[in-house]
Enzyme design. Structure first.
Site, PDB file in Angstrom:
ATOM      1  N   ARG A  30       7.711  -6.626   2.884  1.00 19.05           N
ATOM      2  CA  ARG A  30       7.756  -5.867   4.161  1.00 19.05           C
ATOM      3  C   ARG A  30       6.424  -6.411   4.708  1.00 19.05           C
ATOM      4  O   ARG A  30       6.326  -6.550   5.978  1.00 19.05           O
ATOM      5  CB  ARG A  30       7.857  -4.600   3.847  1.00 19.05           C
ATOM      6  CG  ARG A  30       9.053  -4.053   3.368  1.00 19.05           C
ATOM      7  CD  ARG A  30       9.009  -2.311   3.116  1.00 19.05           C
ATOM      8  NE  ARG A  30       8.057  -2.190   2.176  1.00 19.05           N
ATOM      9  CZ  ARG A  30       7.206  -0.940   1.981  1.00 19.05           C
ATOM     10  NH1 ARG A  30       7.110   0.072   3.085  1.00 19.05           N
ATOM     11  NH2 ARG A  30       6.386  -0.846   1.077  1.00 19.05           N
TER      12      ARG A  30
ATOM     13  N   ASN B  22      11.974  -0.218   2.852  1.00 14.89           N
ATOM     14  CA  ASN B  22      12.587  -0.254   1.470  1.00 14.89           C
ATOM     15  C   ASN B  22      13.899   0.860   1.559  1.00 14.89           C
ATOM     16  O   ASN B  22      13.376   1.961   2.135  1.00 14.89           O
ATOM     17  CB  ASN B  22      11.592   0.098   0.576  1.00 14.89           C
ATOM     18  CG  ASN B  22      10.522  -1.030   0.051  1.00 14.89           C
ATOM     19  OD1 ASN B  22      10.924  -2.212   0.461  1.00 14.89           O
ATOM     20  ND2 ASN B  22       9.723  -0.694  -0.528  1.00 14.89           N
TER      21      ASN B  22
END
Length: 89
Positions: A18, A36
């Site tokens: 990320r 997520n």
């Protein structure tokens, strides 16, 4: 302006994926987020010019990401204009 939703499958959680996605998106001037998901995928929502979004998609599929990407499934829509910056969620 367009909106790209990308579902990234593979070993992409707990490896800096990320953060890496956020850095690439900011370099491209995109807004959105990377989050997520409970099933192990990462959801990437990004808005901006189509060519910049396609560049991000190519980077997500490049094999040069943290972890290991097995598959990226994308969907295209019109930009909603409700996003600012690019964040990790």
């Amino acid at each position: 302006m367009e909106r790209m939703t990308a579902w990234v499958h593979g070993f992409v959680q707990g490896v800096g994926f990320r953060w890496w996605t956020r850095a690439r998106a900011l370099e491209l001037g995109l807004v959105g987020y990377a989050a997520n998901q409970k099933d192990g995928r990462v959801l990437v929502i990004a808005e901006g010019p189509r060519d910049k979004l396609e560049t991000l998609l190519t980077l997500l599929r490049s094999g040069d990401t943290p972890g290991a990407v097995d598959l990226v499934v994308e969907q295209w829509d019109s930009a909603r204009g409700d996003l600012t910056g690019f964040v990790e969620r």
